[in-house]
Write an enzyme that holds these catalytic residues in place. Structure first.
Site, PDB file in Angstrom:
ATOM      1  N   LYS A  51     -20.359 -12.894  -1.559  1.00  0.00           N
ATOM      2  CA  LYS A  51     -21.322 -12.016  -0.892  1.00  0.00           C
ATOM      3  C   LYS A  51     -20.569 -10.818  -0.313  1.00  0.00           C
ATOM      4  O   LYS A  51     -19.497 -10.975   0.255  1.00  0.00           O
ATOM      5  CB  LYS A  51     -22.021 -12.809   0.215  1.00  0.00           C
ATOM      6  CG  LYS A  51     -23.297 -12.194   0.712  1.00  0.00           C
ATOM      7  CD  LYS A  51     -24.168 -13.236   1.409  1.00  0.00           C
ATOM      8  CE  LYS A  51     -25.459 -12.613   1.887  1.00  0.00           C
ATOM      9  NZ  LYS A  51     -26.450 -13.608   2.278  1.00  0.00           N
ATOM     10  N   GLU A 101     -38.694 -25.111   5.415  1.00  0.00           N
ATOM     11  CA  GLU A 101     -39.655 -25.046   6.514  1.00  0.00           C
ATOM     12  C   GLU A 101     -40.542 -26.286   6.578  1.00  0.00           C
ATOM     13  O   GLU A 101     -40.899 -26.755   7.659  1.00  0.00           O
ATOM     14  CB  GLU A 101     -40.524 -23.789   6.381  1.00  0.00           C
ATOM     15  CG  GLU A 101     -39.783 -22.481   6.672  1.00  0.00           C
ATOM     16  CD  GLU A 101     -38.929 -21.957   5.517  1.00  0.00           C
ATOM     17  OE1 GLU A 101     -38.965 -22.549   4.404  1.00  0.00           O
ATOM     18  OE2 GLU A 101     -38.229 -20.947   5.725  1.00  0.00           O
ATOM     19  N   ARG A 118     -45.558 -21.623   4.774  1.00  0.00           N
ATOM     20  CA  ARG A 118     -45.151 -22.580   3.756  1.00  0.00           C
ATOM     21  C   ARG A 118     -45.316 -24.024   4.238  1.00  0.00           C
ATOM     22  O   ARG A 118     -45.413 -24.940   3.429  1.00  0.00           O
ATOM     23  CB  ARG A 118     -43.688 -22.310   3.390  1.00  0.00           C
ATOM     24  CG  ARG A 118     -43.191 -23.200   2.335  1.00  0.00           C
ATOM     25  CD  ARG A 118     -41.915 -22.674   1.749  1.00  0.00           C
ATOM     26  NE  ARG A 118     -42.141 -21.571   0.848  1.00  0.00           N
ATOM     27  CZ  ARG A 118     -41.202 -21.082   0.045  1.00  0.00           C
ATOM     28  NH1 ARG A 118     -39.990 -21.591   0.052  1.00  0.00           N
ATOM     29  NH2 ARG A 118     -41.465 -20.093  -0.764  1.00  0.00           N
TER      30      ARG A 118
END
Ligand code: TPP
Length: 636
Positions: free
Chosen positions: A285, A371, A399
């Site tokens: 990253k 979640e 969600r």
């Protein structure tokens, strides 16, 4: 200011067709220019940086090898798709990213044929790619589904639900696991440890094994064989992986910055007769930009910045953020109460829970992008006598709706929902707007729903939620800085279902829920100046409603207007239902509801979004005046 960099080769490439005309030996230079261009653009706009930098080579290789847009390429989350946008006809608009009328910070179907599927919430890419693959298979058309999914996004259940189903797609489905060993924060849990083991101790196979593994002959044996074996050490390891158990050919780990490895491997994947295939690509990253590489979050999301120094523009100084205030208030509660614990789904810094984790590591849980699990896990903790605070952005809690209903509300378990980023969110746009939480929560029996009008109110709400053991309770608060309200030394215990009158009048009543209170008060000043005596109430609770207060105001005022930063079906709907249930409108009372429009608002400056939504003081004044005109004209 940051000058636009010289990019002679990239200047000749505006679509993947142009890219495919290049020689393999030119791809390295193209990738370098693409990276420079991306850094320059994000320096000017701000946005997601680290993730895109990590996939520059992957982006080049995928478009070089596969037949996009016939092959449907889906970037999971889509925050890493800026290099993809530059290569797919959108370079001329790349410096409009995330600005009003400009490019979206995620992929979006309406933006380009190269964005076959809109993304922003994570872990949807494999399901969608499978849909494309099966659709083209049934229709007898060419085209694969290619999902590029990060190791962070791989922590969500949906990715496994999709992989579990993938077998019948055959070689029309390709999953590229982009493993940078980072989510926004460092990744958590067993899967991340498993991927690390695959990378570090993978059994690397040579070319012959590779050839054997693929049913068909390698199309370019010479090209592959020309590679040094140690470079290709990150070539192909296979056998017994989790992904194979789920029905994939596992290919990897591969160095995702080495185009000489990526291109031939992807060509083999493309031409392999079998499938589905999962290619495990290892990337870094923030790759190729010093300040990003050395930042703890690898510059996941940035303000505008100076390309030379990496220094980011400072957010304008102001009152403390709601998030920070929430975190402090929760830590204060947890100091007094050892049963308080906190749960985040991969957003420790976004929710402020990183502060909580520093203080109470044993009572703090980052469950990864999960979640649904976060909510049911919190329900279990609550059932075991703990006081869990589940801190999830409004948009991501969507969600976990069934878990909120089935595991929390039906069992009346005292899970505390700290709902951050409630309301409009500016540059992230419709996918991230927290528009629906009041609507989807206040409809549930047992649920208490509060909205903070300012940061002092938020502190009271954290305290009230900590003390409330009778069932589930939620409090919402927006993105960004607070109003500057003085924070209380001792938080108040709010009476459940009771609002407060902030300003008392006689003719017009504004019923506000949450942070539009400031605009309602401004509107009241204007109305007062026109001789219209105005009451402003901060209802605090969308559920249970303060029916005594609302009834009193309805019976004593001519016009009642509700104001909230939420969708249709929220406070306004509850107030109207109450009024009609009690017959309060029968005598000619005018009620109007002001809420977010019934559209998905695009990304823009927050001020513009509020104007567009019609939730600023002038529009509140207009609504009242119109209602009164109707009154005097005898209309309605
Ligand atoms: N929860 C959902 C359902 N969707 C989200 N987009 C987020 C949380 C917030 N979020 C955006 S990117 C991200 C998170 C948690 C990290 C993704 O990590 P990874 O998939 O590894 O991609 P990377 O940023 O490392 O490239």
């Amino acid at each position: 200011m940051n000058a636009n960099p010289a990019t002679p080769l990239l200047d000749t490439v505006s679509t993947p067709d142009d890219l495919r005309r290049l020689k393999p030996a030119q791809l390295r230079q193209l990738a370098d220019e693409l990276r420079t261009e991306m850094i320059s653009a994000v320096g000017q706009t701000g946005g997601h940086l680290g993730s895109g930098l990590g996939v520059v080579e992957l982006t080049v290789a995928i478009h070089y090898v596969f037949d996009t847009p016939v092959d449907r390429l889906i970037w999971d989350v889509g925050h890493q798709a800026y290099p993809h946008k530059i290569l797919t006809g959108r370079r001329d608009r790349i410096r409009t990213l995330r600005q009003g009328g400009g490019l979206s910070g995620f992929t979006k179907r309406s933006e380009s044929e190269y964005d076959p599927f809109g993304t922003a919430h994570s872990s949807t890419s494999i399901s969608a790619a499978l849909g494309f693959a099966m659709g083209s298979k049934i229709k007898g058309q060419p085209g694969r589904g290619i999902a590029v999914i990060g190791d962070g996004a791989m922590s969500a259940g949906m990715a496994y639900e999709a992989m579990n189903n993938a077998r019948e797609a055959g070689n029309r489905l390709v999953v590229i696991l982009n493993d940078n060993d980072m989510s926004i924060a460092p990744p958590v849990g067993g899967l991340s440890a498993y991927l690390a083991r695959l990378v570090s101790s993978g059994q690397f196979l040579g070319l012959r094994e590779l050839a054997r593994k693929f049913a068909r002959k390698l199309p370019r044996p010479l090209h592959l064989a020309a590679k040094k074996t140690d470079e290709f050490a990150r070539g192909m390891a296979m056998g017994g992986t989790l992904f194979e158990e789920l029905g994939f050919y596992y290919v990897g780990p591969i160095d995702g910055h080495d185009l000489d490895a990526l291109v031939p491997v992807l060509e083999n994947v493309r031409d392999a007769g079998e499938g589905p295939i999962l290619v495990h690509v290892v990337t870094q990253k923030g790759k190729g930009y010093g300040p990003a590489e050395s930042a703890a979050d690898k510059y996941h999301g940035v303000q505008k910045f100076d390309v030379i120094t990496g220094e980011q523009a400072k957010a304008p100084a102001g009152p403390p953020s709601y998030t920070g205030t929430f975190a402090k208030a929760l830590v204060a509660e947890a100091e007094k109460d050892a049963t308080i614990c906190a749960i985040t789904a991969a957003m420790p810094s976004g929710t402020g829970l990183d502060k909580f984790a520093q203080m109470f590591p044993e009572r703090s849980f980052d469950v990864g992008i999960a979640e649904q699990h976060a909510v049911t896990f919190a329900a279990g903790l609550a059932a075991q006598g703990m006081r869990p605070f589940c801190a999830i952005y409004s948009t991501f809690l969507q969600r976990a709706f069934d878990q909120v209903v089935h595991d929390v509300a039906i069992q009346n378990l005292p899970v505390r929902f700290a709902i951050d980023r409630a309301g409009l969110v500016g540059a992230d746009g419709a996918t991230h707007a927290g528009s629906f939480d009041v609507t989807y929560l206040a409809t549930l029996p047992n649920m208490v729903v509060m909205a903070a009008a300012d940061e002092a109110e938020l502190v009271h709400m954290v305290h009230t939620a900590a003390q409330y053991d009778a069932g589930p309770i939620a409090f919402r608060y927006p993105r960004g800085n607070g109003t500057g309200a003085a924070l209380p030394e001792t938080p108040e215990l709010l009476e459940i279902g009771k609002g407060r009158v902030v300003r008392e009048g006689t003719k017009v009543a504004l019923l506000s829920l949450g942070t539009r209170l400031g605009e309602a008060l401004k509107a009241a000043d204007h109305l007062e100046a026109k001789g219209l005596s105005t009451t402003v109430a901060d209802l605090r609770f969308a559920k249970p409603l303060d029916t005594d207060l609302i009834r009193r105001l309805m019976l004593s005022h001519e016009v009642v207007v509700t104001v909230e930063e939420g969708s249709i079906g929220g406070l306004g709907a509850h107030v109207l239902t109450m009024a009609s249930d009690e017959g309060l409108t029968d005598a000619g009372l005018k009620i109007r509801t002001m809420r977010l429009p019934d559209t998905f608002q695009d990304h823009d400056k927050p001020e513009t979004q509020y104007d567009e939504a019609g939730l600023n003081a002038p529009q509140i004044v207009d609504t009242v005046l119109k209602a009164l005109r109707h009154n005097s004209a005898g209309v309605n």
